[in-house]
Scaffold this active site. Structure first.
Site, PDB file in Angstrom:
ATOM      1  N   CYS A  23     113.670  57.927 103.537  1.00  0.00           N
ATOM      2  CA  CYS A  23     114.143  59.313 103.526  1.00  0.00           C
ATOM      3  C   CYS A  23     115.275  59.426 102.512  1.00  0.00           C
ATOM      4  CB  CYS A  23     114.642  59.701 104.920  1.00  0.00           C
ATOM      5  SG  CYS A  23     115.094  61.445 105.080  1.00  0.00           S
ATOM      6  N   GLU A  78     108.046  56.113 100.560  1.00  0.00           N
ATOM      7  CA  GLU A  78     107.103  56.274 101.675  1.00  0.00           C
ATOM      8  C   GLU A  78     106.087  57.367 101.361  1.00  0.00           C
ATOM      9  OE1 GLU A  78     108.154  57.429 106.097  1.00  0.00           O
ATOM     10  OE2 GLU A  78     108.863  55.403 105.660  1.00  0.00           O
TER      11      GLU A  78
END
Length: 329
Positions: free
Chosen positions: A183, A217
């Site tokens: 993140c 990701e």
């Protein structure tokens, strides 16, 4: 931006439209929309900046219950990330004395920028609160409450008052799919300063120290692609321009930049300099074209200077780690 009477700078930024609900069932999507359609925090104040929030965040209920379900301003101690619903509570808390930097280890400092590594297992409350803050500006369908498996890298601006967080990224301590970033967020009050690209670059510098290739990701949001494409493009073009080799493989670029091969192929395709002939990839770019691309896609400041990174990676078994550059042919 408008100056507040008490010296705060109030930043009001519109919500970003993201489609990150792919793969959710209709029932779970309806539940997600029902829970998140009403913002429970209208503004957040961190240090000298007050920002309008963009999304719902599942902050602890005791805070929202104090305010009848909706917090008009969430006051955050920028050093400890503790939450308060009244300014007086924050000032009383800070008057007792707090460390004027994030918990954890300072692993980088150059000029006015510093980076701290914080272990989610050792500093659970700090890292959970960081996730709650991030959720106010990111429309993720899920939020990791279990911060134990993650490391958090906090970017700070330094002045005489201390270390002021401006953004962060997180990464898993060990990713079995080669992710080097989970993140990422630059606080809205500090956007347009190049910090997003700095954080992305920093994640790859850590991968280089680990002697691994990495990738963010997946699947990536539209906003994520908007952030990564300029970094990949400028980094790969700069590498090709400075290289003295007349021919090289995708894997050669990957080993030197730590960018995963699939991301390099994607970027070269976007630039139109990758040809696929008889099952083999060829990069077709002469010096003049690379010079032109370098001017169009420059490496921008601030840049991460590896000399100022003081960090050692977790040790893993190289032979078994398929993302180690030593396992790449």
């Amino acid at each position: 931006a408008a100056g507040g009477g008490d010296g705060n700078i109030i930043m009001s930024l519109p919500p970003q439209e993201l489609d990150e609900h792919e793969g959710m069932t209709e029932a779970s999507l309806r539940e997600h929309e029902e829970v998140t359609k009403v913002k429970n925090v209208h503004e957040i104040e961190i240090g000298l900046y007050r920002m309008e929030t963009w999304y719902f965040s599942p902050i602890p209920k005791e805070l929202t219950e104090k305010c009848g379900g909706t917090v008009s301003v969430l006051y955050v101690c920028e050093f400890s990330l503790n939450f308060f619903v009244r300014k007086e509570e924050l000032l009383r808390y800070q008057a007792k004395g707090v460390m004027r930097h994030p918990p954890g280890n300072e692993i980088y400092r150059k000029g006015k920028l510093s980076m701290f590594e914080v272990d989610g297992y050792q500093e659970r409350i700090y890292c959970q609160n960081l996730c709650y803050i991030a959720k106010l500006f990111l429309d993720h369908k899920t939020l990791y409450y279990d911060v134990d498996p993650f490391l958090f890298y906090i970017l700070c601006e330094i002045d005489e008052r201390g270390y002021h967080p401006v953004g962060y990224f997180s990464k898993e301590k060990y990713s079995d799919v080669g992710y080097n970033l989970a993140c990422i967020l630059t606080f809205p009050s500090h956007q347009r300063k190049g910090y997003g690209r700095f954080l992305i670059s920093f994640s790859y510098e850590l991968s280089k120290r680990e002697e691994k290739v990495g990738s963010p990701e997946k699947p990536m949001s539209d906003l994520g692609q908007q952030a990564y494409k300029p970094y990949w493009t400028s980094t790969i073009v700069d590498f090709l321009y400075k290289s003295t080799e007349k021919s090289m493989s995708i894997m050669d670029i990957s080993k030197k930049t730590s960018i995963m091969a699939e991301d390099i192929i994607f970027t070269l395709n976007q630039l139109g300099i990758l040809k696929f002939i008889y099952g083999v990839y060829f990069i077709t770019a002469d010096d003049a074209l690379l010079e032109k691309l370098r001017k169009k896609h420059p490496v921008k400041e601030p840049q991460v200077d590896p000399k100022y990174l003081h960090w050692a990676p977790f040790l893993t078994d190289i032979k078994r780690d398929k993302f180690s550059i030593h396992s790449k042919k």
